[in-house]
Design a protein around this motif. Structure first.
Motif, PDB file in Angstrom:
ATOM      1  N   UNK A 175       7.949   5.580 -32.556  1.00  0.00           N
ATOM      2  CA  UNK A 175       7.930   6.865 -32.449  1.00  0.00           C
ATOM      3  C   UNK A 175       6.676   7.668 -32.980  1.00  0.00           C
ATOM      4  N   UNK A 176       5.860   7.202 -33.803  1.00  0.00           N
ATOM      5  CA  UNK A 176       5.086   8.238 -34.527  1.00  0.00           C
ATOM      6  C   UNK A 176       3.833   8.628 -32.091  1.00  0.00           C
ATOM      7  N   UNK A 177       3.819   7.693 -31.899  1.00  0.00           N
ATOM      8  CA  UNK A 177       3.643   8.009 -30.690  1.00  0.00           C
ATOM      9  C   UNK A 177       3.698   9.146 -29.720  1.00  0.00           C
ATOM     10  N   UNK A 178       5.598   9.035 -30.059  1.00  0.00           N
ATOM     11  CA  UNK A 178       6.974  10.088 -29.057  1.00  0.00           C
ATOM     12  C   UNK A 178       6.669  11.630 -30.121  1.00  0.00           C
ATOM     13  N   UNK A 179       6.223  11.175 -31.316  1.00  0.00           N
ATOM     14  CA  UNK A 179       6.197  12.784 -31.797  1.00  0.00           C
ATOM     15  C   UNK A 179       4.456  13.993 -31.881  1.00  0.00           C
ATOM     16  N   UNK A 180       3.632  12.109 -31.728  1.00  0.00           N
ATOM     17  CA  UNK A 180       2.396  13.297 -31.494  1.00  0.00           C
ATOM     18  C   UNK A 180       2.565  14.085 -29.656  1.00  0.00           C
TER      19      UNK A 180
ATOM     20  N   UNK B 298      13.559  10.721 -26.663  1.00  0.00           N
ATOM     21  CA  UNK B 298      14.123  12.610 -26.604  1.00  0.00           C
ATOM     22  C   UNK B 298      14.063  13.356 -27.977  1.00  0.00           C
ATOM     23  N   UNK B 299      14.875  12.413 -28.920  1.00  0.00           N
ATOM     24  CA  UNK B 299      14.723  13.512 -30.203  1.00  0.00           C
ATOM     25  C   UNK B 299      13.521  13.541 -30.466  1.00  0.00           C
ATOM     26  N   UNK B 300      12.934  12.237 -30.097  1.00  0.00           N
ATOM     27  CA  UNK B 300      11.506  11.956 -31.060  1.00  0.00           C
ATOM     28  C   UNK B 300      10.247  13.821 -30.373  1.00  0.00           C
ATOM     29  N   UNK B 301      10.591  13.157 -28.805  1.00  0.00           N
ATOM     30  CA  UNK B 301       9.532  14.393 -28.292  1.00  0.00           C
ATOM     31  C   UNK B 301       9.949  15.578 -28.873  1.00  0.00           C
ATOM     32  N   UNK B 302      11.094  15.923 -29.343  1.00  0.00           N
ATOM     33  CA  UNK B 302      11.433  17.173 -29.239  1.00  0.00           C
ATOM     34  C   UNK B 302      11.461  17.286 -31.006  1.00  0.00           C
ATOM     35  N   UNK B 303      11.168  16.437 -31.777  1.00  0.00           N
ATOM     36  CA  UNK B 303      11.046  16.989 -33.062  1.00  0.00           C
ATOM     37  C   UNK B 303       9.142  17.462 -33.334  1.00  0.00           C
TER      38      UNK B 303
END
Length: 268
Positions: free
Chosen positions: A4-9, A221-226
């Motif tokens: 999730x951290x990777x996706x957020x970054x 998708x949600x993590x990336x959009x966040x």
């Protein structure tokens, strides 16, 4: 949690590239989601990456379009001739993507990056404007609107990379400044994103797992959009401050970074 951290970054990078280059996140989303999906053993990881990219692109492209509308960078005379034909092409692109294997889709993604970088660097009209800034840009003719629009939509939906994949080079060579060309890429990504997301979400994946709707990874998708949405808000004011030539050079440089990343997945 690390995923999730990777996706957020990655989402933060996606937000910046959406505003600066009109990518809608596609060129960044596809390699990141592919890497995450492949490491978790997801079947058809490349198809999942492409489909998830189009879902993320809907939100990012709409938000960036609204920001560009307020900035006055959108030239409406270039939107209507292309948008409808891009949507038609997107249908063809998704149908084609569902017919090829994951490995072929990945190879074609890398091949397109090579062609795009070579075209930008070797053909005149992108890195430097061929006409003086005070000369009005050339319009997009009927033939280019039809065949160019369908081609743009097909390639963009097939690879999950949005309108920027071909619209920025096309509009740049029509004589538009980079700020205008990349701004237009966002609304032109919307028909690709909507059509492709609907079709990919209805596809039957090889295997099912929690979070997948068709080929779309909703959790990713949600993590990336966040990560991307706050970055879009923070980046949108910087676009007009970038010198045109530096803005143009940044486009192939970012594509080169993506090419290296995707190339490493093939070698690995």
């Amino acid at each position: 949690m690390s995923t999730i951290l990777i996706l957020l970054l990655a989402g933060c990078v996606i937000g910046a590239t959406t505003v600066l280059f009109g990518f809608g996140g596609g060129f960044v989303t596809v390699p990141v989601v592919y890497a995450v999906s492949a490491t978790t053993g997801t079947a058809e990881a490349m198809h999942v990456a492409v489909a998830t990219s189009t879902a993320v692109m809907i939100v990012n492209a709409v938000i960036a379009t609204l920001a560009h509308t307020r900035s006055g960078l959108l030239r409406r005379e270039y939107l209507c001739p292309l948008a409808g034909f891009i949507a038609i092409g997107a249908v063809l692109g998704v149908l084609a993507a569902n017919l090829v294997s994951d490995q072929v889709l990945r190879l074609l993604f890398v091949a397109y990056l090579v062609v795009a970088i070579a075209d930008i660097c070797l053909r005149r009209g992108f890195l430097a404007r061929t006409a003086p800034a005070d000369i009005p840009p050339m319009p997009v003719g009927n033939a280019m609107s039809i065949f160019g629009g369908i081609g743009i939509g097909a390639v963009a939906a097939f690879l999950g990379v949005g309108g920027s994949v071909l619209t920025v080079p096309l509009l740049r060579r029509r004589g538009l400044a980079m700020a205008e060309a990349t701004a237009l890429a966002n609304p032109l990504s919307v028909p690709v994103a909507v059509v492709a997301t609907v079709m990919y979400s209805l596809a039957a994946p090889a295997t099912s797992r929690t979070g997948l709707v068709g080929h779309v990874d909703v959790v990713a998708a949600v993590a990336l959009l966040a990560g991307s949405l706050p970055t879009i808000a923070a980046t949108k004011r910087s676009l007009v401050k970038i010198p045109d030539h530096a803005h143009a050079i940044g486009y192939p440089l970012l594509l080169t970074v993506v090419l290296i990343a995707m190339g490493a997945t093939i070698i690995g």
